[in-house]
Design an enzyme around this catalytic site. Structure first.
Site, PDB file in Angstrom:
ATOM      1  CB  CYS A 207      -0.872   0.028   1.238  1.00  0.00           C
ATOM      2  SG  CYS A 207      -1.749  -1.510   1.528  1.00  0.00           S
TER       3      CYS A 207
ATOM      4  NE  ARG B 210       4.555   1.436  -1.677  1.00  0.00           N
ATOM      5  CZ  ARG B 210       5.696   0.829  -1.380  1.00  0.00           C
ATOM      6  NH1 ARG B 210       6.756   1.047  -2.107  1.00  0.00           N
ATOM      7  NH2 ARG B 210       5.785   0.015  -0.349  1.00  0.00           N
TER       8      ARG B 210
ATOM      9  CD1 TRP C 298      -3.108  -4.799  -4.478  1.00  0.00           C
ATOM     10  CD2 TRP C 298      -2.574  -6.134  -2.768  1.00  0.00           C
ATOM     11  NE1 TRP C 298      -3.023  -6.082  -4.958  1.00  0.00           N
ATOM     12  CE2 TRP C 298      -2.699  -6.919  -3.932  1.00  0.00           C
ATOM     13  CE3 TRP C 298      -2.235  -6.774  -1.572  1.00  0.00           C
ATOM     14  CZ2 TRP C 298      -2.507  -8.310  -3.936  1.00  0.00           C
ATOM     15  CZ3 TRP C 298      -2.046  -8.149  -1.574  1.00  0.00           C
ATOM     16  CH2 TRP C 298      -2.189  -8.894  -2.743  1.00  0.00           C
TER      17      TRP C 298
ATOM     18  CG  ASN D 204       1.787   0.695   3.754  1.00  0.00           C
ATOM     19  OD1 ASN D 204       0.603   0.951   3.611  1.00  0.00           O
ATOM     20  ND2 ASN D 204       2.738   1.192   2.988  1.00  0.00           N
ATOM     21  N   GLY D 205       1.375  -3.070   6.027  1.00  0.00           N
ATOM     22  CA  GLY D 205       1.866  -4.253   6.734  1.00  0.00           C
ATOM     23  C   GLY D 205       0.704  -5.061   7.260  1.00  0.00           C
TER      24      GLY D 205
ATOM     25  CD  GLU E 258      10.189 -12.155 -16.148  1.00  0.00           C
ATOM     26  OE1 GLU E 258       9.824 -12.810 -15.160  1.00  0.00           O
ATOM     27  OE2 GLU E 258       9.933 -10.944 -16.279  1.00  0.00           O
TER      28      GLU E 258
ATOM     29  CE  LYS F 274       7.019  -9.356 -16.440  1.00  0.00           C
ATOM     30  NZ  LYS F 274       8.090  -9.166 -15.486  1.00  0.00           N
TER      31      LYS F 274
ATOM     32  CD  GLU G 228       3.686  -9.443 -13.994  1.00  0.00           C
ATOM     33  OE1 GLU G 228       3.391  -9.115 -12.846  1.00  0.00           O
ATOM     34  OE2 GLU G 228       4.863  -9.607 -14.365  1.00  0.00           O
TER      35      GLU G 228
ATOM     36  CG  HIS H 237       8.343 -36.387 -21.090  1.00  0.00           C
ATOM     37  ND1 HIS H 237       8.566 -37.728 -21.302  1.00  0.00           N
ATOM     38  CD2 HIS H 237       9.516 -35.769 -21.379  1.00  0.00           C
ATOM     39  CE1 HIS H 237       9.823 -37.913 -21.678  1.00  0.00           C
ATOM     40  NE2 HIS H 237      10.413 -36.730 -21.739  1.00  0.00           N
TER      41      HIS H 237
ATOM     42  CE  LYS I 279       7.758  -2.478  -9.420  1.00  0.00           C
ATOM     43  NZ  LYS I 279       8.022  -3.390 -10.543  1.00  0.00           N
TER      44      LYS I 279
END
Ligand code: F6R
Length: 617
Positions: free
Chosen positions: A2, A27, A91, A117-118, A492, A496, A499, A515, A612
């Protein structure tokens, strides 16, 4: 996760707070709110949605259109001039992202407001205790409990700082918090444990934020609060244990400039970011790398028997790239593991292993906890971190700064490139204190030096990649196929795409296709196949043929001269030293993801459900 802002000074606090929140929105962006003090009253305005919604809500209030929209503690004139206030962009962790759960949270009397935050780990217990004492909790959040706890401690003759300290004695968990009290309007109290908090020192005014992004437009003089610090901030003074430093960033680093979004801006910043990461670190005389920050002499470097990279998401994939590089260049066993898995599986910590904690933000809680677990067990851990002053950087003490510059888009691009380049330098250094010859070392030094320009060449071909992206944007699923060096790049690339475009993507090793996953190949399942011009070229060509034989469309990303019409689309990349080619292969995948997302109209910089930096478990 946040974003937090605070202001105390002479200016009208509301626009300062709103502007700060806008720069922190990356964020967290599911709800936002602010609290200011005006005429001895606390005015809280909150809304679900984005900072723009909060701005609209505030101007509605000022224009008198308050009908049912304002929080109970506002009088509908929140835009009136207040010179102290706090704000938050959220968030959600505890409670759904609605107006009630948005921060700031207040005590029952509307005296104290808190942004946080947290995560308060014993929130349930604290909320139950408060309820037993007859406190009516308005929200589902852990933060609201803090507001009530502080209010309970804020008795006669007790300073706000002391009340906050006392309240925090009941709290387990992580926090960065700012507290506003109408009975102490000339100060803000800040506290930090695990979640970042920075003070910005102005001239007769002070700023608080969870990230320097919100401060650089006002001041370069900052204080990164240390864990466990609680401090009082007034317009003209502050007292902290941590010392002030000067931020090495410009306000423009946090602005879009000519770009429509940060992801594309940051993709294009890669050549310059990479030059910064390499600057002063390539040693032609001894054909090696100079990484002073890791603070290990040649004897210590030689005694390393294994290297292990720990990170989350893209940082983990960068670690995988690093592990391949270390094994290839230094011939030391190396691996990568998600930091979250590592910390929860009671890992065996080997004293002869060099652990590398990888993180753009330097805040990711799982990675931080892995570092703490390692240090507790006597492990040797260095950081590979982008944000200077961040928790992981501090906790490690030594390591490699990535020098990518601020990364604002949620999807990591330039930081990942600099991570991989830093690991190439680490691998070179480890190789050169062992058996790697000077000639082999020089080949890598020159190869690294060539990369920024090679990336420029690829970026110049963006239009062709955009065209391919448009052709394939209707796909609902995609495979990303790589082998050995290409395998972490494929992972990666899939990440990308997922997301930013929400297209389902999976990465497979080319050898694994037969397989099982080959069963999914048909005309609706395009595969992006990575084909470096290395010793596995023939094998990769036969992978493409296998996919084509089952009717699957193929996008080849290659530095080789592939037979004409082998793939349905071909993205050419320059030829680099084979060990370094993953750094180049990755860039077209960033552009592909970006342009597919753009074609699908996604909110590229702020993908749904993401934030983020992930400072929660
Ligand atoms: C992907 C992405 C995330 C982060 C991950 C770790 O584009 O951004 O997967 O890589 O959350 O973040 P840091 O590197 O800040 O520890």
């Amino acid at each position: 996760m946040c974003g937090i802002v605070g202001y105390i000074g002479r200016r009208d606090a509301t626009p300062v707070l709103l502007e700060g929140l806008r720069s922190l929105e990356y964020r967290g962006y599911d709800s936002a709110g602010l609290a200011v003090v005006y005429r001895n009253k606390l005015h809280v305005t909150k809304t679900a949605g984005r900072v723009q919604d909060l701005r609209d809500r505030l101007s509605d209030n000022t224009n008198g259109k308050t009908n049912g929209k304002t929080n109970g503690k506002t009088n509908g004139k929140t835009n009136a001039k207040a010179t102290v206030g706090i704000g938050h962009t959220r968030w959600a962790t505890h409670g759904e992202p609605n107006e009630t759960n948005a921060h700031p949270h207040t005590d029952t009397a509307g005296r104290i407001a808190v942004v946080h935050n947290g995560i308060i780990e014993n929130a349930e217990q604290l909320r139950d205790q408060l309820a037993d004492q007859g406190v009516k909790l308005a929200s589902d959040t852990d933060t609201e409990a803090l507001a009530h706890l502080i209010a309970a401690e804020a008795g006669e003759g007790v300073t706000l700082e002391e009340a906050v300290r006392r309240a925090l004695r009941h709290v387990e968990g992580t926090y960065g918090l700012v507290v506003l009290d109408i009975l102490h309007q000339n100060e803000l109290v800040v506290a930090r444990n695990g979640s970042p908090l920075v003070l910005g020192i102005g001239d007769g005014e002070m700023f608080v934020a969870s990230d320097v992004a919100a401060l650089v437009r006002h001041t370069k003089q900052v204080v990164y609060l240390g864990d466990g610090e609680v401090a009082t901030v007034r317009a003209a003074d502050y007292r902290t244990v941590s010392r002030p430093t000067t931020v090495d960033a410009e306000a423009g680093d946090y602005e879009l400039g000519a770009f429509a979004d940060f992801m594309r801006k940051e993709i294009h910043e890669q050549p310059e970011a990479l030059r910064r990461a390499l600057r002063g670190r390539l040693d032609d005389r001894f054909s090696t790398a100079r990484l002073g920050g890791i603070n290990l002499d040649p004897r210590q470097l030689r005694s390393i028997r294994q290297v292990k990279f720990l990170g989350c998401g893209s940082a983990y994939y960068a670690g995988q790239m690093g592990a391949v590089l270390v094994e290839e260049l230094a011939r030391i066993p190396a691996g990568a593991e998600p930091a979250s898995e590592f910390r929860y599986r009671n890992p065996v910590v080997d004293p002869d292993t060099l652990y590398v904690a990888v993180s753009q933000s330097g805040e990711t809680l799982d990675t931080l906890m892995a570092v703490q677990e390692l240090r507790r067990k006597g492990g040797q851990v260095i950081g590979a971190v982008n944000v200077v002053g961040s928790a992981i950087g501090r906790e490690c003490g030594t390591g490699v700064f990535l020098h990518a510059g601020p990364e604002i888009a949620v999807a990591s691009t330039k930081a990942l490139t600099n991570m991989a380049a830093s690991f190439a330098m680490l691998a070179l250094l480890l190789g050169r204190v062992r058996d790697m010859s000077a000639a082999a070392g020089q080949r890598i030094v020159s190869g690294l030096r060539a990369l920024p320009h090679q990336i420029e060449l690829m970026l110049a071909g963006e239009d062709e990649i955009a065209e391919i992206a448009r052709r394939f944007a209707a796909a609902e699923h995609m495979f990303f196929i790589g082998r050995v060096r290409g395998w972490p790049v494929a992972r990666e690339g899939a990440q990308k795409l997922k997301e930013v475009s929400y297209v389902h993507a999976e990465a497979y090793q080319a050898s694994e296709l037969k397989h099982g996953p080959l069963a999914l190949i048909n005309a609706t399942m395009p595969s992006v196949v990575l084909v470096p011009a290395d010793e596995l070229l023939a094998k990769n060509i036969s992978t493409i043929e296998q996919i084509k034989a089952r009717g699957g469309p193929v996008i080849a990303v290659t530095s080789a001269d592939l037979p004409a019409d082998l793939a349905d689309a071909t993205i050419r990349i320059p030829r680099a030293e084979p060990e370094l080619e993953p750094l180049l292969l990755n860039v077209p995948l960033q552009l592909l993801a970006y342009h597919i997302a753009a074609k699908l109209g996604r909110d590229i910089d702020k993908p749904r459900n993401l934030a983020k930096s992930v400072t929660v478990e």
